[in-house]
Scaffold this motif. Sequence first.
Motif, PDB file in Angstrom:
ATOM      1  N   VAL A 163      -3.522   3.638  -2.043  1.00  0.00           N
ATOM      2  CA  VAL A 163      -3.581   2.642  -3.205  1.00  0.00           C
ATOM      3  C   VAL A 163      -3.297   1.434  -2.662  1.00  0.00           C
ATOM      4  CG1 VAL A 163      -2.835   1.689  -5.437  1.00  0.00           C
ATOM      5  CG2 VAL A 163      -2.999   4.284  -5.099  1.00  0.00           C
ATOM      6  N   ARG A 164      -4.083   0.309  -2.526  1.00  0.00           N
ATOM      7  CA  ARG A 164      -3.778  -1.036  -1.813  1.00  0.00           C
ATOM      8  C   ARG A 164      -3.824  -2.076  -2.806  1.00  0.00           C
ATOM      9  NH1 ARG A 164      -7.696  -1.584   3.131  1.00  0.00           N
ATOM     10  NH2 ARG A 164      -6.374  -3.638   2.926  1.00  0.00           N
ATOM     11  N   LEU A 165      -2.845  -2.883  -2.745  1.00  0.00           N
ATOM     12  CA  LEU A 165      -2.685  -4.233  -3.477  1.00  0.00           C
ATOM     13  C   LEU A 165      -3.425  -5.209  -2.485  1.00  0.00           C
ATOM     14  CD1 LEU A 165       0.806  -4.236  -4.697  1.00  0.00           C
ATOM     15  CD2 LEU A 165      -1.308  -4.230  -6.248  1.00  0.00           C
ATOM     16  N   VAL A 166      -4.414  -5.882  -2.991  1.00  0.00           N
ATOM     17  CA  VAL A 166      -5.220  -6.860  -2.151  1.00  0.00           C
ATOM     18  C   VAL A 166      -5.638  -8.051  -3.176  1.00  0.00           C
ATOM     19  CG1 VAL A 166      -6.269  -5.197  -0.726  1.00  0.00           C
ATOM     20  CG2 VAL A 166      -7.295  -5.880  -2.776  1.00  0.00           C
ATOM     21  N   THR A 167      -5.899  -9.109  -2.491  1.00  0.00           N
ATOM     22  CA  THR A 167      -6.427 -10.333  -2.987  1.00  0.00           C
ATOM     23  C   THR A 167      -8.058 -10.306  -3.352  1.00  0.00           C
ATOM     24  OG1 THR A 167      -6.855 -11.316  -1.264  1.00  0.00           O
ATOM     25  CG2 THR A 167      -4.708 -11.978  -2.273  1.00  0.00           C
ATOM     26  N   ALA A 168      -8.806 -10.912  -4.132  1.00  0.00           N
ATOM     27  CA  ALA A 168     -10.054 -10.825  -4.421  1.00  0.00           C
ATOM     28  C   ALA A 168     -10.753 -10.933  -3.091  1.00  0.00           C
ATOM     29  CB  ALA A 168     -10.632 -12.089  -5.568  1.00  0.00           C
ATOM     30  N   GLU A 169     -10.310 -11.735  -2.276  1.00  0.00           N
ATOM     31  CA  GLU A 169     -10.889 -12.200  -0.937  1.00  0.00           C
ATOM     32  C   GLU A 169     -11.060 -10.777  -0.146  1.00  0.00           C
ATOM     33  OE1 GLU A 169      -8.755 -13.943  -2.177  1.00  0.00           O
ATOM     34  OE2 GLU A 169      -9.517 -16.165  -2.275  1.00  0.00           O
ATOM     35  N   GLU A 170      -9.909  -9.970  -0.228  1.00  0.00           N
ATOM     36  CA  GLU A 170      -9.807  -8.983   0.726  1.00  0.00           C
ATOM     37  C   GLU A 170     -10.481  -7.557   0.188  1.00  0.00           C
ATOM     38  OE1 GLU A 170      -5.597  -8.147   2.662  1.00  0.00           O
ATOM     39  OE2 GLU A 170      -5.370  -9.156   0.564  1.00  0.00           O
ATOM     40  N   ARG A 215       0.755  -1.129  -0.003  1.00  0.00           N
ATOM     41  CA  ARG A 215       0.084  -0.065  -0.065  1.00  0.00           C
ATOM     42  C   ARG A 215       0.754   1.278  -0.147  1.00  0.00           C
ATOM     43  NH1 ARG A 215      -3.703   0.341   4.853  1.00  0.00           N
ATOM     44  NH2 ARG A 215      -3.884  -2.135   4.811  1.00  0.00           N
ATOM     45  N   TRP A 216       0.424   2.290  -0.593  1.00  0.00           N
ATOM     46  CA  TRP A 216       1.229   3.490  -0.590  1.00  0.00           C
ATOM     47  C   TRP A 216       0.169   4.808  -0.931  1.00  0.00           C
ATOM     48  CZ3 TRP A 216       1.781  -0.403  -4.030  1.00  0.00           C
ATOM     49  CH2 TRP A 216       1.420  -0.078  -5.339  1.00  0.00           C
ATOM     50  N   LYS A 217       0.500   5.886  -0.449  1.00  0.00           N
ATOM     51  CA  LYS A 217      -0.234   7.137  -0.187  1.00  0.00           C
ATOM     52  C   LYS A 217      -0.024   8.008  -1.595  1.00  0.00           C
ATOM     53  CE  LYS A 217      -1.372   6.877   4.400  1.00  0.00           C
ATOM     54  NZ  LYS A 217      -2.950   6.396   4.577  1.00  0.00           N
ATOM     55  N   ILE A 218      -1.050   8.580  -1.990  1.00  0.00           N
ATOM     56  CA  ILE A 218      -0.711   9.575  -3.143  1.00  0.00           C
ATOM     57  C   ILE A 218      -1.593  10.972  -2.939  1.00  0.00           C
ATOM     58  CG2 ILE A 218      -1.171  10.319  -5.524  1.00  0.00           C
ATOM     59  CD1 ILE A 218      -0.434   7.431  -6.535  1.00  0.00           C
ATOM     60  N   GLN A 219      -1.046  12.164  -2.873  1.00  0.00           N
ATOM     61  CA  GLN A 219      -2.088  13.318  -2.798  1.00  0.00           C
ATOM     62  C   GLN A 219      -2.114  13.632  -4.111  1.00  0.00           C
ATOM     63  OE1 GLN A 219       0.737  15.122   0.110  1.00  0.00           O
ATOM     64  NE2 GLN A 219      -1.079  15.742   1.139  1.00  0.00           N
ATOM     65  N   PRO A 220      -3.380  13.539  -4.806  1.00  0.00           N
ATOM     66  CA  PRO A 220      -3.627  13.647  -6.185  1.00  0.00           C
ATOM     67  C   PRO A 220      -3.879  15.367  -6.525  1.00  0.00           C
ATOM     68  CG  PRO A 220      -5.605  12.798  -5.174  1.00  0.00           C
ATOM     69  CD  PRO A 220      -4.612  13.107  -4.031  1.00  0.00           C
TER      70      PRO A 220
END
Length: 463
Positions: A150-157, A127-132
């Motif tokens: 922004v988070r990378l997750v699996t389908a279950e999460e 995960r990481w943060k962006i100020q757009p």
Amino acid sequence: MKAAVRNKKRRGSFCNPPLLLLIVAIQFLVIYSPTLDQYMVMLTTGKPGFFQSVVLDGGRGFKQVDEFIPEPHLRCDFTDARSNVCEMDGAIRILGRTSEVFVVAPSLTSVAGGGVNATGVDPNATRWKIQPYTRKGESRVMPGITEVTVRLVTAEEAPACDAWHDVPAIVYSNGGYCGNYYHDFNDNIIPLFITSRHLGGEVQLLVTQKQRWWFGKYKEIVEGLSKYEPVDLDAEERVHCYRRAIVGLRSHKDLSIDPRRAPNNYSMVDFKRFLMWRYALPREHAIRMDEEPGKKPRLLIISRRSRRRFVNLEEIVGMAEGLGFEVTATELHPHIPAASATVNSFDVLVAVHGSGLTNLVFLPMNAVVIQVVPLGRMEGLAMDEYGVPPRDMNMRYLQYNITAEESTLSELYPRAHPIFLDPLPIHKHSWSLVKDIYLGQQDVRLNVRRFRPVLQTALHLLR
Ligand SMILES: *[C@@H]1O[C@H](CO)[C@@H](O)[C@H](O)[C@H]1NC(C)=O
Ligand SMILES: *[C@@H]1O[C@H](CO)[C@@H](O)[C@H](O)[C@H]1NC(C)=O
Ligand SMILES: *[C@@H]1O[C@H](CO)[C@@H](O)[C@H](O)[C@H]1NC(C)=O
Ligand SMILES: *[C@@H]1O[C@H](CO)[C@@H](O)[C@H](O)[C@H]1NC(C)=O
């Protein structure tokens, strides 16, 4: 909100993978969520594959949705001086209320461990943060900008989708200096143009810190960039799902575009044409005096209501008329369709440094922009902000730096005062002091004899 139409071509490319993957599905999950009134059955694999959901569709029974979870692709750029931007393809789910963008991966421990093709992010990150917002590093404004995670997750999460869209999403902030005319164009509109124009309106804007009045004021521009109703992200409870998303806006230079870095090589000339289309502006070219003998070139002097006024406006108007200009000195109407039509009817624009100069974007090509720069070592800054854009739009630019005698500060301070002798320490001390003294206390008494040759040059350029 108009539903985003499914894009057949893109869809097709996601439907290629072997159906075998479905058969080797290794997990079977049943989730019942009474709060969402949705009943979901999901089949997932550890590899790119189909993600099958059965959704209770209000009172109309069950609806089956197959969602393919492709290998996600991410391209993030945290090195640019003006903004951080992440572009992502895959199964993207966006929950506005928490400012979270979920990138669903078939299996996951991290970018490196999850089969995620990512450039520009730490391979161990999930995960990481962006100020757009495009004023990266500016301590005066960035702390107030919403952080999007922004988070990378699996389908279950990943949270279940409530709305599917086949057009890409652009996530950005409408906060910051929003409301200042220059910043509206520089931080927001031009970056939006760079980031979205090549999509031809097939894009949805997801806006954090959305200000309704702003979207009313710039309606013509926003509707030209996106055919879909912009989403007020902070208030959004539903999970919106996309195949492609961009978090953050790209910005190249002050009030301009670097075509070498823009999609389709879009330039400020394309931006001008876009504005002409959106505001139905009739004049593409300024007067060519050689071809239109007897016609007077039209000169617009933007007069300001508060500081940085021309105190001898009548004298300036008289001198310009003497040179053969048809002169109008006016404040511009805050309603942009009206202001843009006014500005577009002129060939030369004269204004003291300030956000009113932003109106130069509505001038026809070949027009001449004359910036009058007040005292205070602002010549370079003024050049960056308003000197480059006209040239990038095929217009001409002249800069007139006033002398101490032409500044009304000479009536407030003795001539030996450091304000005149050396503004540099004041700049070093604080910008708010510069703002207070040079921008906030100064009016301009143009020396018409000194200014006359500048208008003569403008006449020459319009031949
Ligand atoms: C990652 O994606 C890019 C295109 O986005 C592609 O050119 C590259 O080959 C991919 N790399 C891997 C290891 O799949
Ligand atoms: C990622 O984690 C591994 C193992 O914990 C470590 O050896 C490596 O240095 C880390 N990489 C980065 C870029 O932090
Ligand atoms: C953009 O311009 C470069 C040359 O500067 C050219 O090689 C490239 O093909 C152009 N791209 C597009 C999309 O027109
Ligand atoms: C005004 O100042 C700028 C920046 O220092 C300089 O480039 C420009 O030549 C000056 N203009 C005139 C007419 O002296």
